[in-house]
Design an enzyme around this catalytic site. Structure first.
Site, PDB file in Angstrom:
ATOM      1  N   LYS A 270      19.284  12.329   1.247  1.00  0.00           N
ATOM      2  CA  LYS A 270      18.816  13.407   2.261  1.00  0.00           C
ATOM      3  C   LYS A 270      19.346  14.785   2.382  1.00  0.00           C
ATOM      4  O   LYS A 270      20.797  14.603   1.900  1.00  0.00           O
ATOM      5  CB  LYS A 270      19.210  12.523   3.664  1.00  0.00           C
ATOM      6  CG  LYS A 270      18.337  11.228   3.963  1.00  0.00           C
ATOM      7  CD  LYS A 270      18.975  10.386   5.121  1.00  0.00           C
ATOM      8  CE  LYS A 270      18.107   9.299   5.235  1.00  0.00           C
ATOM      9  NZ  LYS A 270      18.610   8.359   5.995  1.00  0.00           N
TER      10      LYS A 270
ATOM     11  N   ARG B  91      24.914  -0.329   8.875  1.00  0.00           N
ATOM     12  CA  ARG B  91      26.217   0.666   8.888  1.00  0.00           C
ATOM     13  C   ARG B  91      25.954   1.827   9.708  1.00  0.00           C
ATOM     14  O   ARG B  91      25.115   2.191  10.060  1.00  0.00           O
ATOM     15  CB  ARG B  91      26.479   0.928   7.165  1.00  0.00           C
ATOM     16  CG  ARG B  91      25.280   2.083   6.847  1.00  0.00           C
ATOM     17  CD  ARG B  91      25.585   2.602   5.644  1.00  0.00           C
ATOM     18  NE  ARG B  91      24.470   3.528   5.193  1.00  0.00           N
ATOM     19  CZ  ARG B  91      23.414   3.259   4.629  1.00  0.00           C
ATOM     20  NH1 ARG B  91      22.901   2.269   4.279  1.00  0.00           N
ATOM     21  NH2 ARG B  91      22.704   4.343   4.418  1.00  0.00           N
TER      22      ARG B  91
ATOM     23  N   VAL C 236      25.702   8.545   7.424  1.00  0.00           N
ATOM     24  CA  VAL C 236      25.838   9.859   7.399  1.00  0.00           C
ATOM     25  C   VAL C 236      25.793  10.799   8.426  1.00  0.00           C
ATOM     26  O   VAL C 236      26.702  11.624   8.795  1.00  0.00           O
ATOM     27  CB  VAL C 236      25.735  10.596   5.698  1.00  0.00           C
ATOM     28  CG1 VAL C 236      25.933  11.926   5.697  1.00  0.00           C
ATOM     29  CG2 VAL C 236      26.151   9.615   4.635  1.00  0.00           C
TER      30      VAL C 236
ATOM     31  N   LYS D 197       0.996  -1.205   0.011  1.00  0.00           N
ATOM     32  CA  LYS D 197      -0.005  -0.105  -0.038  1.00  0.00           C
ATOM     33  C   LYS D 197       1.029   1.375   0.160  1.00  0.00           C
ATOM     34  O   LYS D 197       1.953   1.029   0.849  1.00  0.00           O
ATOM     35  CB  LYS D 197      -0.737  -0.004   1.273  1.00  0.00           C
ATOM     36  CG  LYS D 197      -1.746   1.256   1.313  1.00  0.00           C
ATOM     37  CD  LYS D 197      -3.005   0.900   0.495  1.00  0.00           C
ATOM     38  CE  LYS D 197      -3.764   2.241   0.780  1.00  0.00           C
ATOM     39  NZ  LYS D 197      -5.008   2.339  -0.450  1.00  0.00           N
TER      40      LYS D 197
HETATM   41  C1  MV4 Z   1       7.368   4.008   0.308  1.00  0.00           C
HETATM   42  C2  MV4 Z   1       6.633   5.172   0.344  1.00  0.00           C
HETATM   43  C3  MV4 Z   1       5.265   5.069   0.731  1.00  0.00           C
HETATM   44  N1  MV4 Z   1       4.499   3.983   0.716  1.00  0.00           N
HETATM   45  N2  MV4 Z   1       6.609   2.701   0.565  1.00  0.00           N
HETATM   46  C4  MV4 Z   1      11.740   5.479  -0.552  1.00  0.00           C
HETATM   47  C5  MV4 Z   1      12.701   5.018  -0.138  1.00  0.00           C
HETATM   48  C6  MV4 Z   1      12.544   3.475   0.197  1.00  0.00           C
HETATM   49  N3  MV4 Z   1      13.307   3.161   1.537  1.00  0.00           N
HETATM   50  C7  MV4 Z   1      11.049   3.435   0.236  1.00  0.00           C
HETATM   51  N4  MV4 Z   1      10.582   4.620   0.009  1.00  0.00           N
HETATM   52  C8  MV4 Z   1       9.394   4.971   0.142  1.00  0.00           C
HETATM   53  N5  MV4 Z   1       8.491   3.861   0.222  1.00  0.00           N
HETATM   54  C9  MV4 Z   1       5.301   2.656   0.820  1.00  0.00           C
HETATM   55  N6  MV4 Z   1       4.830   1.646   1.108  1.00  0.00           N
HETATM   56  C10 MV4 Z   1       7.596   6.398   0.260  1.00  0.00           C
HETATM   57  C11 MV4 Z   1       8.700   6.213   0.048  1.00  0.00           C
HETATM   58  C12 MV4 Z   1       9.529   7.368  -0.422  1.00  0.00           C
HETATM   59  C13 MV4 Z   1      10.178   8.138   0.605  1.00  0.00           C
HETATM   60  C14 MV4 Z   1      10.652   7.398   1.888  1.00  0.00           C
HETATM   61  C15 MV4 Z   1      11.351   7.886   2.744  1.00  0.00           C
HETATM   62  C16 MV4 Z   1      12.001   9.277   2.510  1.00  0.00           C
HETATM   63  C17 MV4 Z   1      11.573   9.902   1.268  1.00  0.00           C
HETATM   64  C18 MV4 Z   1      11.003   9.244   0.214  1.00  0.00           C
HETATM   65  C19 MV4 Z   1      10.780   9.772  -0.791  1.00  0.00           C
HETATM   66  C20 MV4 Z   1       9.925   9.199  -1.918  1.00  0.00           C
HETATM   67  C21 MV4 Z   1       9.356   7.902  -1.458  1.00  0.00           C
END
Ligand code: MV4
Length: 445
Positions: A237, A292, A295, A201
């Protein structure tokens, strides 16, 4: 304790590790590519070994060259820093074969978290909340359509070998699903040599809040509070802070407990981070674990007054941790300074630093490897400094940051300082009113 640590990294993190080794009385070996001959980590280490040509694959990722450097210098441990080989299980395995301690988790722990479906299944068993979605790998478009219809749109398709945002597809309605499924699979295969994909989702406008943890070789795990990393651009970031302006004592307790459960589930040993997505109702979900040092570890160091690199080295040497959880009593904010043009799509700007003045004063920490006359090579990450401002309150920390950024003079290359200066003035940022979508709509003037 170790006698001599080889640092398989470059830039500010290599310096950061050398500094703690000095304080601990441990000798250091720097490795460097021919592009980094004039780098500070080479000068600050007790010994330095050239490991190859500028391209990372020929030097900082060249395992044979790094192991040869460790052998000839008689290092008894290797610190991988972040990036490069830090989460490479086969590198950790090779270190073990050479009887050189990899300062980090075991290969099995890296693998358990490197495959995202395996990690998610482990979290479900451990009772850590995960985002609802497919049970394991998607087998067909038809199966994907059925799961999405049951859950409701929007959904997101992710690569099981992915992480950090690579190879993800958000799907808003059924007619987009087949294309997203196929392109995600192709991209996953091309990027990771593994075309396994899964579905979740899609959580709209979440915050990214991560919990720093530490676990020792005796099964003790503690949490070291959170960092809010919602200010990101294309999964990079830009700003991190602790405490999160969205945090409450009750949420910290629940997320801290979940993070400890997550790390304990794999008997985690070393420092590490559990990344969570947090929705507007303060529901939180396990996203990934970083096995790890990160940063942004300095933000946590400043708010809880704790040397995470020292702790990581001690854990690797078999020293038990206290097991005490920490919560922030003050505030720290970090701005990542990149040699990029924020007015030109953040295009990298390598080149020579012709003039430099670094900020200082009360509440300011700068972790950086640059100096006046240094040439930033074009081959590596464009981050050249991290400025951390520390104060009693968030508002004061932002004011300190603004003051520090205004003092910072870096001439010869473009940097992201103008971007950060505007961000520090932004009303929504100042009010703590932001999600991972914030930077998309942030306009630089
Ligand atoms: C998501 C999400 C919304 N819903 N999963 C981005 C990096 C990866 N670790 C997973 N990410 C995301 N997963 C679901 N189910 C939105 C993101 C996401 C995001 C997450 C953290 C920080 C910035 C982001 C930017 C775009 C999308």
């Amino acid at each position: 304790m170790f006698r001599k640590i080889l640092i398989a990294n470059r830039g500010e993190i290599a310096l950061r590790i050398i500094r703690t080794c000095r304080e601990m009385g441990i000798k250091t070996v720097a490795v460097y590519s021919t592009a980094d001959k004039e780098s500070l980590h080479v000068r600050f280490a007790d010994e330095a070994v050239c490991i190859g040509k500028p391209q990372s694959a020929d030097s900082y990722l060249n395992v044979q060259h790094i192991m040869a450097a460790a052998e000839i210098t008689n290092a008894d441990a290797i610190h991988p820093g972040y990036g490069f080989l830090a989460e490479n299980a086969s590198f950790a395995e090779i270190c073990a074969q050479y009887k050189i301690k990899f300062i980090g988790p075991t290969p099995a722990m890296i693998n358990a978290m490197g495959d995202k479906i395996t990690a998610k299944e482990t979290m479900i068993k451990a009772g850590v909340p995960v985002i609802p979605g497919s049970e394991g790998l998607l087998q067909s478009v038809e199966e994907a359509k059925k799961i999405a219809a049951d859950m409701g749109y929007p959904v997101i398709i992710k690569a099981t070998a992915g992480g950090g945002g690579k190879g993800m597809r958000v799907v808003w309605q059924e007619n987009e699903l087949e294309h997203a499924y196929n392109t995600a699979k192709i991209e996953a295969k091309a990027s990771f040599k593994n075309d396994g994909i899964y579905m979740e989702k899609f959580v709209e406008e979440p915050r990214h809040i991560e919990i720093q943890i530490a676990g020792d070789q005796f099964g003790t795990v503690c949490h070291l509070s959170e960092r809010d990393c919602s200010i990101q651009r294309r999964h990079q970031k830009l700003v991190e802070e602790s405490p999160s302006p969205f945090m409450t004592p009750e949420l910290r307790q629940r997320m801290g407990d979940a993070a400890i459960k997550a790390a304990s589930a794999i008997n985690y040993e070393s420092v590490g981070t559990i990344e969570f997505l947090v929705d507007k109702h303060r529901n939180f979900y396990f996203m990934e674990m970083n096995t790890r040092i990160q940063v942004e570890h300095g933000v946590t160091e400043e708010v809880i007054s704790y040397d995470l690199i020292k702790e990581q080295i001690k854990i690797a040497a078999g020293v038990p941790i206290s097991g005490k959880n920490y919560e922030p009593k003050i505030h720290a904010i970090e701005c990542r300074i990149n040699a990029e043009d924020p007015y030109n799509d953040f295009r990298p700007c390598p080149g020579k630093i012709t003039n430099l003045h670094t900020p200082g004063g009360h509440g300011v920490r700068v972790d950086s490897h640059i100096y006046a006359g240094y040439t930033i090579p074009p081959y590596y990450d464009s981050m050249i400094a991290k400025v951390i401002a520390v104060a009693q309150t968030r508002e004061e920390a932002i004011n300190t940051m603004e003051r520090a950024l205004n003092e910072y003079v870096i001439e010869g290359v473009k940097t992201t300082i103008p971007f950060h200066l505007q961000l520090m003035k932004n009303e929504d940022f100042r009010n703590g009113n932001f999600t991972t979508k914030f930077i998309e709509s942030f306009k630089l003037v």
